[in-house]
Design a protein around this motif. Sequence first.
Motif, mmCIF file in Angstrom:
data_model
loop_
_atom_site.group_PDB
_atom_site.id
_atom_site.type_symbol
_atom_site.label_atom_id
_atom_site.label_comp_id
_atom_site.label_asym_id
_atom_site.label_seq_id
_atom_site.Cartn_x
_atom_site.Cartn_y
_atom_site.Cartn_z
ATOM 1 N N ALA A 298 3.688 9.307 7.967
ATOM 2 C CA ALA A 298 3.355 10.447 7.109
ATOM 3 C C ALA A 298 1.867 10.587 6.830
ATOM 4 C CB ALA A 298 4.120 10.335 5.786
ATOM 5 N N GLN B 239 11.330 10.022 11.045
ATOM 6 C CA GLN B 239 10.467 9.254 10.149
ATOM 7 C C GLN B 239 9.077 9.105 10.769
ATOM 8 O OE1 GLN B 239 13.024 5.710 9.655
ATOM 9 N NE2 GLN B 239 13.327 6.350 7.538
ATOM 10 N N ARG C 284 8.682 18.620 11.920
ATOM 11 C CA ARG C 284 8.950 17.188 12.083
ATOM 12 C C ARG C 284 9.889 16.927 13.249
ATOM 13 N NH1 ARG C 284 9.072 13.977 6.331
ATOM 14 N NH2 ARG C 284 7.234 14.975 5.407
ATOM 15 N N SER D 91 3.070 14.482 6.966
ATOM 16 C CA SER D 91 3.763 14.707 5.692
ATOM 17 C C SER D 91 3.778 16.174 5.285
ATOM 18 C CB SER D 91 3.110 13.881 4.577
ATOM 19 O OG SER D 91 1.740 14.225 4.439
ATOM 20 N N ASP D 92 2.875 16.969 5.858
ATOM 21 C CA ASP D 92 2.783 18.390 5.501
ATOM 22 C C ASP D 92 3.600 19.299 6.414
ATOM 23 O OD1 ASP D 92 1.048 17.748 3.435
ATOM 24 O OD2 ASP D 92 -0.760 18.056 4.658
#
Length: 262
Positions: A92, A89, A143, A136-137
């Motif tokens: 973002a 998480q 990630r 976020s991309d």
Amino acid sequence: MSAILQIEGVGKSFGGLRAVQNVSLSVTEGRLSALIGPNGAGKTTLFALMSGFIKPDTGRVSFAGRDITGQAPHLNARMGMTRTFQIVQPFAAQTVRENIAVGAHLHVPGRAQALARAESVAQQVGLTAQLDKLASDLTVAGRKRLELARALATRPRLLLLDEVLAGLNPQEIADMIPVVQGIANSGVTVLMIEHVMQAVMSLAQEVWVLAQGQLIAHGTPADVTNDKAVVEAYLGHGAAERLQKVVAGDTVRGEAGKEVQS
């Protein structure tokens, strides 16, 4: 080599569920070790107990010779124990550089220094080209690398990796294995929860196997994968005996083939 982390008789229940039962293990400083087991075995709960996210009902956790049982995670991180999470998480709306700098701020108060630390860590995990991209991309693999980078930015002595390879395709797994190995080679002690046995076999120097909240095996990757109790835990009752019969049958057929050829 001495132990950097020791847990003794640790247990945790949630209502009537005994998630972890009387678990004891010792992680040697400077080694790359793995904690494996079937789904629901209690692996992530054990990580949470080690790192302070959950307080154990019983037992003791020691890090670098100090009793840290129930100590808050941010204090453990300041001491040098950092963990990643299976479900990543990131922030973002922030860039990769800014996300990594958050971890660096644990020890580095100045923004410029934290951002510089972020660049160094990004290079270590293969994110240099992504530094100015929004989190976020990123792809799933990106990630995962960012989660690893944020943890590394805290300058850990012990890094707890919770399924850092989960959700990756075979090529992405192959690309990530040298990154994890490189972290271990840099002097960071690593304990990883992992289901990808390719990674466990190629990376880990020792392995603990957890099933139904209890440790059932400990040894080298080769030792535990040949352990009857481990096979039963993963594949069910009677599986070890069935596999032995299959292997024996293949051996007999192989020997017969050799006789025919001769």
